[in-house]
Scaffold this active site. Structure first.
Site, mmCIF file in Angstrom:
data_model
loop_
_atom_site.group_PDB
_atom_site.id
_atom_site.type_symbol
_atom_site.label_atom_id
_atom_site.label_comp_id
_atom_site.label_asym_id
_atom_site.label_seq_id
_atom_site.Cartn_x
_atom_site.Cartn_y
_atom_site.Cartn_z
ATOM 1 N N TYR A 279 17.011 -36.468 -31.007
ATOM 2 C CA TYR A 279 18.039 -37.368 -30.550
ATOM 3 C C TYR A 279 19.417 -36.927 -30.705
ATOM 4 O O TYR A 279 20.440 -36.856 -29.868
ATOM 5 C CB TYR A 279 17.789 -38.436 -31.320
ATOM 6 N N SER B 10 26.084 -41.959 -28.709
ATOM 7 C CA SER B 10 25.945 -42.608 -30.158
ATOM 8 C C SER B 10 26.797 -41.983 -31.147
ATOM 9 O O SER B 10 27.598 -41.061 -30.928
ATOM 10 C CB SER B 10 24.437 -42.065 -30.459
#
Length: 257
Positions: free
Chosen positions: A151, A138
């Site tokens: 995350y 990400s």
């Protein structure tokens, strides 16, 4: 001839979003594709809609499931040339707002899932002397994000796991890189819509915060995965391909309006 002609790809989390888009693109480029995911009904639906695609039920949190997914890929297609570790979850919350259950689940999915699938497929690739692994990180693998502690931690781990594996297996003919998407529209975002707000209105408002003025489409990210999986990136390993519309290039994205 397609860029993946004669190759077999195993893609996790491919029943929707980036995974599904990548499966379709790989198929168009000549690959045979095994999609591995937890949702059996959706998995079979997706597999039936794409030529040269099969489905195997797999929970990447479970090592035995990952072994079964690779075994089934070999049984049906005879080889595994490409692994795309795409499966992941996106919990929100600070450390204080993140439950222990959520913390353990996101670690098991985003980090252990990538480790499990790689550990199963690597011996086969080593024996053949070739192979490609693409991990999904990400833009928050390289910068922090608010309300996303678990995350960010897991996607940061994916970044260095990618580099470590690449160094370990470079001399064995295996290339290992990662794709790092920024905000990318997927169907689950529809749950964030305000009453009377259309998808286009929501995306337009969200896109104002990014340098390029919009979020990505899953097809755009899939093309990045194809680049890393194909011979177009033949001299790349251990690299992190960030596709985020400029979000991590520098400065504070909130300055855009």
């Amino acid at each position: 001839m397609g860029r993946l002609e004669g190759r077999v790809a195993l893609i996790t989390g491919a029943t929707s979003g980036i995974g599904q888009a990548t499966a379709r693109l790989f198929g168009q480029e000549g690959a045979q594709v095994m999609i591995a995911a937890r949702r059996e009904d959706k998995g079979r639906e997706v597999a039936d809609s794409i030529a040269n695609v099969a489905f195997v039920r797999c929970d990447v949190r479970l090592y035995d499931d990952c072994q079964h997914a690779v075994d089934e890929t070999l049984r049906i297609f005879g080889q595994v040339d490409i692994l795309f570790n795409n499966a992941g979850i996106v919990p929100v919350g600070t450390v204080l707002k993140t439950s222990l259950e959520t913390w353990n689940d996101v670690l098991a999915t985003n980090v252990s899932g990538t480790f499990h699938m790689s550990r199963v497929v690597l011996p086969y690739m080593i024996d053949r002397g070739k192979g490609v692994i693409v991990n999904c990180g990400s833009d928050w693998s390289v910068v922090g994000g608010q309300e996303a502690a678990a995350y960010c931690a897991t996607k940061g781990a994916v970044a260095l796991l990618t580099k470590a594996m690449a160094l370990d297996h470079a001399r064995q003919g295996i290339r290992i890189n990662a794709i790092f998407p920024g905000d990318t529209y997927v169907e689950r975002w529809n749950n964030k819509l305000k009453p009377e707000q259309t998808v286009n209105e929501y995306l337009s408002e969200l896109g104002k915060g990014f340098p390029m003025g919009r979020v990505a489409s899953v097809d755009e990210i899939a093309r990045g995965v194809l680049f890393l999986a194909s011979d177009d990136s033949s001299y790349m390993t251990g690299q992190l391909l960030v596709m985020d519309g400029g979000n991590t290039a520098g400065g504070v994205w909130a300055h855009y309006d």
